[in-house]
Design an enzyme around this catalytic site. Structure first.
Site, PDB file in Angstrom:
ATOM      1  CB  SER A 140      -0.855   0.018   1.279  1.00  0.00           C
ATOM      2  OG  SER A 140      -1.476   1.282   1.443  1.00  0.00           O
ATOM      3  CE1 TYR A 153      -3.912  -2.110   5.291  1.00  0.00           C
ATOM      4  CE2 TYR A 153      -3.083   0.066   4.716  1.00  0.00           C
ATOM      5  CZ  TYR A 153      -3.618  -1.152   4.345  1.00  0.00           C
ATOM      6  OH  TYR A 153      -3.850  -1.421   3.014  1.00  0.00           O
TER       7      TYR A 153
HETATM    8  P1  NAD Z   1     -11.128  -6.680   1.144  1.00  0.00           P
HETATM    9  O1  NAD Z   1     -11.445  -6.607   2.592  1.00  0.00           O
HETATM   10  O2  NAD Z   1     -12.252  -6.572   0.157  1.00  0.00           O
HETATM   11  O3  NAD Z   1     -10.347  -8.006   0.817  1.00  0.00           O
HETATM   12  C1  NAD Z   1      -9.446  -8.597   1.724  1.00  0.00           C
HETATM   13  C2  NAD Z   1      -9.482 -10.080   1.526  1.00  0.00           C
HETATM   14  O4  NAD Z   1      -8.561 -10.685   2.446  1.00  0.00           O
HETATM   15  C3  NAD Z   1     -10.863 -10.695   1.813  1.00  0.00           C
HETATM   16  O5  NAD Z   1     -11.127 -11.677   0.836  1.00  0.00           O
HETATM   17  C4  NAD Z   1     -10.663 -11.354   3.185  1.00  0.00           C
HETATM   18  O6  NAD Z   1     -11.504 -12.459   3.370  1.00  0.00           O
HETATM   19  C5  NAD Z   1      -9.195 -11.759   3.070  1.00  0.00           C
HETATM   20  N1  NAD Z   1      -8.581 -12.044   4.372  1.00  0.00           N
HETATM   21  C6  NAD Z   1      -8.538 -11.235   5.457  1.00  0.00           C
HETATM   22  N2  NAD Z   1      -7.926 -11.864   6.469  1.00  0.00           N
HETATM   23  C7  NAD Z   1      -7.566 -13.083   5.999  1.00  0.00           C
HETATM   24  C8  NAD Z   1      -6.905 -14.195   6.584  1.00  0.00           C
HETATM   25  N3  NAD Z   1      -6.488 -14.193   7.857  1.00  0.00           N
HETATM   26  N4  NAD Z   1      -6.693 -15.297   5.821  1.00  0.00           N
HETATM   27  C9  NAD Z   1      -7.124 -15.327   4.542  1.00  0.00           C
HETATM   28  N5  NAD Z   1      -7.753 -14.318   3.936  1.00  0.00           N
HETATM   29  C10 NAD Z   1      -7.980 -13.210   4.673  1.00  0.00           C
HETATM   30  O7  NAD Z   1     -10.031  -5.539   0.858  1.00  0.00           O
HETATM   31  P2  NAD Z   1      -9.370  -5.039  -0.516  1.00  0.00           P
HETATM   32  O8  NAD Z   1      -9.612  -3.571  -0.611  1.00  0.00           O
HETATM   33  O9  NAD Z   1      -9.761  -5.896  -1.656  1.00  0.00           O
HETATM   34  O10 NAD Z   1      -7.814  -5.228  -0.160  1.00  0.00           O
HETATM   35  C11 NAD Z   1      -7.008  -6.252  -0.711  1.00  0.00           C
HETATM   36  C12 NAD Z   1      -5.549  -5.924  -0.428  1.00  0.00           C
HETATM   37  O11 NAD Z   1      -5.200  -4.697  -1.040  1.00  0.00           O
HETATM   38  C13 NAD Z   1      -5.230  -5.762   1.067  1.00  0.00           C
HETATM   39  O12 NAD Z   1      -3.948  -6.304   1.353  1.00  0.00           O
HETATM   40  C14 NAD Z   1      -5.215  -4.258   1.245  1.00  0.00           C
HETATM   41  O13 NAD Z   1      -4.425  -3.857   2.341  1.00  0.00           O
HETATM   42  C15 NAD Z   1      -4.628  -3.831  -0.087  1.00  0.00           C
HETATM   43  N6  NAD Z   1      -4.921  -2.437  -0.439  1.00  0.00           N
HETATM   44  C16 NAD Z   1      -6.206  -2.052  -0.744  1.00  0.00           C
HETATM   45  C17 NAD Z   1      -6.443  -0.723  -1.088  1.00  0.00           C
HETATM   46  C18 NAD Z   1      -7.824  -0.224  -1.460  1.00  0.00           C
HETATM   47  O14 NAD Z   1      -7.980   0.977  -1.632  1.00  0.00           O
HETATM   48  N7  NAD Z   1      -8.833  -1.083  -1.621  1.00  0.00           N
HETATM   49  C19 NAD Z   1      -5.395   0.192  -1.101  1.00  0.00           C
HETATM   50  C20 NAD Z   1      -4.109  -0.228  -0.762  1.00  0.00           C
HETATM   51  C21 NAD Z   1      -3.886  -1.554  -0.448  1.00  0.00           C
END
Ligand code: NAD
Length: 249
Positions: A140, A153
């Site tokens: 991120s 985070y």
């Molecule tokens: P989200 O919450 O929709 O998806 C996260 C996924 O991780 C879900 O499928 C959840 O079930 C899974 N998960 C959580 N804990 C888990 C565990 N212990 N074991 C297995 N699976 C687990 O969030 P997202 O926005 O799709 O984020 C996905 C990734 O992208 C994350 O690492 C997040 O930090 C990163 N990210 C997202 C954004 C954004 O703006 N959406 C920005 C920067 C980084």
């Protein structure tokens, strides 16, 4: 053609029951990659797999908690992958003075330990197979700069970026590449509502491009790092953030 080498390869995508992970799985499947979707919720995983299969892709689900090395070992036993996308992640939002040990552990265990545990298990298989491999860690921009109430985070994602470099160094001789993709604010189901609030709209004003990113805007970087198009890239981080990291101080 660019990305043609992906056809017939296999990939594990963690946290693929929704959000960006599901999108990455769909994207790789559309390039002919046999995708394995991992997360804790079997029902949501089966649903995501069915969608990929209905569009002609090859997908299967495995239930796995990335914070639990026994669960990872059991889920991955006997499996070999060419590509790993470490996407599972959680955020949490507490002021540092209120942040409890339970929340700290939950965030660090999922976002940082989880990346290490899954990478180690998959890299062992990649090394044994002798065909190299590509690991893409979804970090991120909060691993590079900070924001309020997100200390756990931000620390976890900074750890992911540094871990990416350490693993890239150790595994390069085995033909494994390890890179990080650092998204800025990308619109998904979990944040869509927040970004219609006053605080969310204020935040968007601080992004130089003055808008949120869409999941498909991560595809170019993901495919580059996962495919032979990125064959000389390892230990790198690519930011996809509408210029957020270069916003004015
Ligand atoms: P989200 O919450 O929709 O998806 C996260 C996924 O991780 C879900 O499928 C959840 O079930 C899974 N998960 C959580 N804990 C888990 C565990 N212990 N074991 C297995 N699976 C687990 O969030 P997202 O926005 O799709 O984020 C996905 C990734 O992208 C994350 O690492 C997040 O930090 C990163 N990210 C997202 C954004 C954004 O703006 N959406 C920005 C920067 C980084």
């Amino acid at each position: 053609m660019l990305f043609d080498d992906l056809r017939g390869k296999s990939a594990l995508i963690t946290g693929a029951s929704g959000g960006l992970g599901q999108h990455f799985a769909e994207q790789l499947a559309s390039y002919g990659v046999a995708v394995t979707l991992a997360a804790r919720r079997r029902g949501a995983l089966e649903h995501a797999c069915a969608k990929i299969i209905a569009s002609g892709g090859n997908a299967r689900a495995i239930q796995m908690d990335v914070t639990d090395s026994a669960s990872v070992a059991a889920a991955l036993s006997g499996n070999c992958f060419d590509i790993l996308i470490n996407n599972a992640g959680i955020s949490g939002a507490s002021r540092a003075l209120d942040l409890g040990e339970v929340e700290w552990d939950r965030v660090l265990d999922t976002n940082l330990k989880g990346v290490f545990v899954v990478s180690q298990a998959v890299a062992r298989g990649m090394k044994a197979k002798g065909r190299g491999g590509a690991i893409v860690n979804i970090a991120s921009i909060l691993g590079q700069r900070v924001a309020g109430n997100l200390s756990a985070y931000a620390a976890s994602k900074a750890g992911v970026i540094h871990l990416t470099k350490a693993l890239a160094l150790e595994w390069a001789r085995d033909g494994l590449r390890v890179n990080a993709l650092c998204p800025g604010y990308i619109e998904t189901d979990i944040n869509r509502e927040f970004f219609t609030s006053a605080a969310g709209l204020e935040l968007i004003k601080r992004i130089p491009q003055r808008r949120l990113g869409q999941p498909q805007e991560l595809d170019g970087a993901l495919l580059l790092l996962a495919s032979d198009a990125g064959s000389y890239i390892t230990g790198s981080s690519i930011e996809v953030d509408g210029g957020h990291l270069v916003s004015s101080l």
